[in-house]
Design a protein around this motif. Structure first.
Motif, PDB file in Angstrom:
ATOM      1  N   ALA A  71       0.814  -1.225   0.000  1.00 13.43           N
ATOM      2  CA  ALA A  71       0.000   0.000   0.000  1.00 13.43           C
ATOM      3  C   ALA A  71       0.842   1.267   0.000  1.00 13.43           C
ATOM      4  N   LEU A  72       2.018   1.230   0.618  1.00 13.86           N
ATOM      5  CA  LEU A  72       2.875   2.416   0.611  1.00 13.86           C
ATOM      6  C   LEU A  72       3.439   2.644  -0.786  1.00 13.86           C
ATOM      7  N   THR A  73       3.869   1.573  -1.441  1.00  8.96           N
ATOM      8  CA  THR A  73       4.377   1.688  -2.807  1.00  8.96           C
ATOM      9  C   THR A  73       3.299   2.194  -3.751  1.00  8.96           C
TER      10      THR A  73
ATOM     11  N   LYS B 264       3.423  10.284   6.774  1.00  5.60           N
ATOM     12  CA  LYS B 264       4.315   9.152   6.514  1.00  5.60           C
ATOM     13  C   LYS B 264       4.980   9.273   5.141  1.00  5.60           C
ATOM     14  N   LEU B 265       4.202   9.676   4.140  1.00  8.90           N
ATOM     15  CA  LEU B 265       4.762   9.834   2.802  1.00  8.90           C
ATOM     16  C   LEU B 265       5.830  10.920   2.763  1.00  8.90           C
ATOM     17  N   LEU B 266       5.585  12.030   3.430  1.00  6.23           N
ATOM     18  CA  LEU B 266       6.564  13.117   3.440  1.00  6.23           C
ATOM     19  C   LEU B 266       7.866  12.662   4.082  1.00  6.23           C
ATOM     20  N   LEU B 267       7.775  11.892   5.161  1.00  6.28           N
ATOM     21  CA  LEU B 267       8.961  11.484   5.914  1.00  6.28           C
ATOM     22  C   LEU B 267       9.684  10.301   5.285  1.00  6.28           C
ATOM     23  N   THR B 268       8.985   9.542   4.447  1.00  2.00           N
ATOM     24  CA  THR B 268       9.620   8.380   3.818  1.00  2.00           C
ATOM     25  C   THR B 268       9.945   8.598   2.346  1.00  2.00           C
ATOM     26  N   GLU B 269       9.321   9.580   1.696  1.00  2.00           N
ATOM     27  CA  GLU B 269       9.519   9.808   0.271  1.00  2.00           C
ATOM     28  C   GLU B 269       9.722  11.299  -0.014  1.00  2.00           C
TER      29      GLU B 269
ATOM     30  N   ASN C 256       7.237   2.489  10.421  1.00  3.75           N
ATOM     31  CA  ASN C 256       6.026   2.970   9.752  1.00  3.75           C
ATOM     32  C   ASN C 256       5.272   3.989  10.603  1.00  3.75           C
ATOM     33  N   SER C 257       5.937   4.524  11.615  1.00  2.00           N
ATOM     34  CA  SER C 257       5.352   5.518  12.507  1.00  2.00           C
ATOM     35  C   SER C 257       5.929   6.899  12.204  1.00  2.00           C
ATOM     36  N   PRO C 258       5.111   7.859  11.756  1.00  3.88           N
ATOM     37  CA  PRO C 258       5.632   9.204  11.508  1.00  3.88           C
ATOM     38  C   PRO C 258       6.323   9.818  12.731  1.00  3.88           C
ATOM     39  N   LEU C 259       5.799   9.537  13.925  1.00  5.09           N
ATOM     40  CA  LEU C 259       6.430  10.073  15.138  1.00  5.09           C
ATOM     41  C   LEU C 259       7.839   9.515  15.294  1.00  5.09           C
ATOM     42  N   HIS C 260       7.984   8.213  15.159  1.00  4.14           N
ATOM     43  CA  HIS C 260       9.306   7.588  15.279  1.00  4.14           C
ATOM     44  C   HIS C 260      10.230   8.054  14.152  1.00  4.14           C
ATOM     45  N   LEU C 261       9.708   8.153  12.935  1.00  5.97           N
ATOM     46  CA  LEU C 261      10.529   8.596  11.812  1.00  5.97           C
ATOM     47  C   LEU C 261      11.058  10.002  12.044  1.00  5.97           C
ATOM     48  N   TYR C 262      10.210  10.866  12.593  1.00  6.48           N
ATOM     49  CA  TYR C 262      10.676  12.229  12.861  1.00  6.48           C
ATOM     50  C   TYR C 262      11.726  12.239  13.968  1.00  6.48           C
ATOM     51  N   LEU C 263      11.479  11.483  15.032  1.00  2.59           N
ATOM     52  CA  LEU C 263      12.405  11.472  16.160  1.00  2.59           C
ATOM     53  C   LEU C 263      13.769  10.908  15.778  1.00  2.59           C
ATOM     54  N   THR C 264      13.816   9.987  14.851  1.00  2.00           N
ATOM     55  CA  THR C 264      15.084   9.348  14.481  1.00  2.00           C
ATOM     56  C   THR C 264      15.769   9.994  13.278  1.00  2.00           C
ATOM     57  N   LYS C 265      14.961  10.595  12.371  1.00  2.00           N
ATOM     58  CA  LYS C 265      15.547  11.140  11.147  1.00  2.00           C
ATOM     59  C   LYS C 265      15.285  12.625  10.947  1.00  2.00           C
ATOM     60  N   GLY C 266      14.306  13.167  11.672  1.00  2.00           N
ATOM     61  CA  GLY C 266      13.961  14.562  11.500  1.00  2.00           C
ATOM     62  C   GLY C 266      13.183  14.803  10.218  1.00  2.00           C
ATOM     63  N   LEU C 267      12.850  16.070   9.969  1.00  2.91           N
ATOM     64  CA  LEU C 267      12.142  16.447   8.751  1.00  2.91           C
ATOM     65  C   LEU C 267      13.166  16.657   7.645  1.00  2.91           C
ATOM     66  N   PRO C 268      12.987  16.010   6.501  1.00  8.06           N
ATOM     67  CA  PRO C 268      13.958  16.190   5.414  1.00  8.06           C
ATOM     68  C   PRO C 268      14.139  17.662   5.058  1.00  8.06           C
ATOM     69  N   ALA C 269      15.327  18.007   4.649  1.00 15.53           N
ATOM     70  CA  ALA C 269      15.654  19.398   4.325  1.00 15.53           C
ATOM     71  C   ALA C 269      14.750  19.931   3.227  1.00 15.53           C
ATOM     72  N   GLY C 270      14.279  21.151   3.420  1.00 15.70           N
ATOM     73  CA  GLY C 270      13.451  21.803   2.421  1.00 15.70           C
ATOM     74  C   GLY C 270      12.011  21.330   2.389  1.00 15.70           C
TER      75      GLY C 270
END
Length: 358
Positions: A199-201, A238-243, A278-292
């Protein structure tokens, strides 16, 4: 007859009005003819009253389902059997001067899924002055298991977007409404499930590729954005933080930021690490918001389905100048409390450059 369609709702409204009238007329005719008033007659009256009450209760359910989008089919309601991916309808979505909608069947992509996608094109898309323009794209994700046309209709999307564009507050853009449910009735939480639906793809690859192939739209990531309501809000973040290579900005309306697992999802993750990824909260805490990239979090303090996790996401992102929040004080988790925010959301995307500069 579709559970979520206007035909069933209209039919039940007529029955709710006609049934009591019919029962009263029948009783009067029976009384005039001097029919007996024994046990059978009493049981008949009781059944008639119960029937009228059940119709009233069913009408209440249909009205609530139309407002909140709880169930989109009889299979979804009963949990029995399997649906094909829900069909998309464009009936009555736009009026004259509000652009047009197309239904595109997307298939053969990396996810292997096949489903209809609703695409809204502003009237500028067909005008000679914009014949060479490649339009920005906003992907709009519905709640779960709501139909894409339900979200379009509840937000009065065609009218609102046209008004904002024609006023000059927003540059013309194309809106793409893909369904989240590609393996109904399963709720995948927009996840690539091991040996299951991808579903993410579907959202990351299939839908953008089909949109680029079919329509005159920009392929620049800076001109692609994503927004969504409820589960769609979760998926947008989730899409913003993973793609980040595809989407430049995301707005989450009444969303949440950790996957919700229940009987509708089944086993989505093999372990805790997979769930965290697959958690936006965890993705942000570990990787932050992508630049720009930019993120908008919208919720209400009385929205018990969204606010607790939104509050955690706000705390985690505090101090980041590219994370914005809008919190309203009253109102729960339903379309009515979010749809009036659409002009401001479109304006926010414009300010972030997601619709270009004209």
């Amino acid at each position: 007859m579709s559970l979520a369609g206007p035909a069933l709702l209209s039919l039940v409204i007529v029955l709710v009005i006609a049934a009591p009238i019919g029962v009263i007329l029948r009783w009067r005719i029976t009384a005039r003819r001097g029919r007996p008033h024994g046990v059978r007659a009493s049981i008949g009256r009781l059944c008639a009253l119960l029937g009228c009450q059940l119709l009233a209760v069913f009408l209440t359910f249909l009205v609530a389902n139309d407002s909140y989008g709880f169930y989109h089919s009889w299979t979804d309601l009963t949990g029995l059997g399997r649906d094909a991916p829900a069909g998309v309808s464009d009936r009555g979505l736009v009026s004259k001067g509000q652009g047009r909608v197309e239904i595109v069947k997307v298939s053969g992509g990396p996810s292997g899924a096949t489903a209809d996608v609703l695409v809204w094109l502003p009237h500028q898309y067909d005008e000679p002055d914009h014949a060479d323009k490649k339009f920005p794209v906003m992907m709009v994700l519905p709640g779960q298991p709501s139909l894409v046309q339900s979200m379009f209709r509840h937000f009065d999307f065609g009218a609102v977007a046209t008004r904002e564009i024609d006023s000059g507050r927003v540059q013309p853009f194309v809106a793409v409404f893909p369904p989240l449910m590609i393996d109904p009735p399963r709720d995948t939480e927009c996840t690539n499930v091991d040996t299951g639906p991808q579903a993410l793809t579907w959202l990351q690859k299939d839908v953008p590729q089909a949109t680029l192939a079919r329509f005159r739209v920009s392929d620049r990531a800076s001109l692609w954005s994503v927004t969504g309501w409820s589960t769609g809000g979760f998926c947008a973040a989730k899409l913003l933080l993973t793609e980040p290579g595809r989407f430049a900005a995301a707005a989450s309306l009444g969303g949440y930021y950790q996957p919700l697992l229940d009987h509708t999802t089944g086993r989505l993750f093999r372990n805790k690490a997979e769930r965290a990824d697959n958690s936006p909260l965890h993705l942000y805490l570990t990787k932050g918001l992508p630049a720009g990239r930019s993120l908008l979090l919208i919720s209400g303090k009385q929205d018990t389905e969204s606010w607790p996790m939104t509050e955690k996401m706000i705390a985690a992102t505090r101090g980041n100048p590219n994370v914005y929040t809008y919190i309203f004080a009253e109102g729960g988790h339903n379309y009515r409390n979010y749809r009036d925010l659409l002009p401001g959301i479109l304006g926010w995307f414009q300010q972030r450059g997601a619709f270009g500069t004209g």
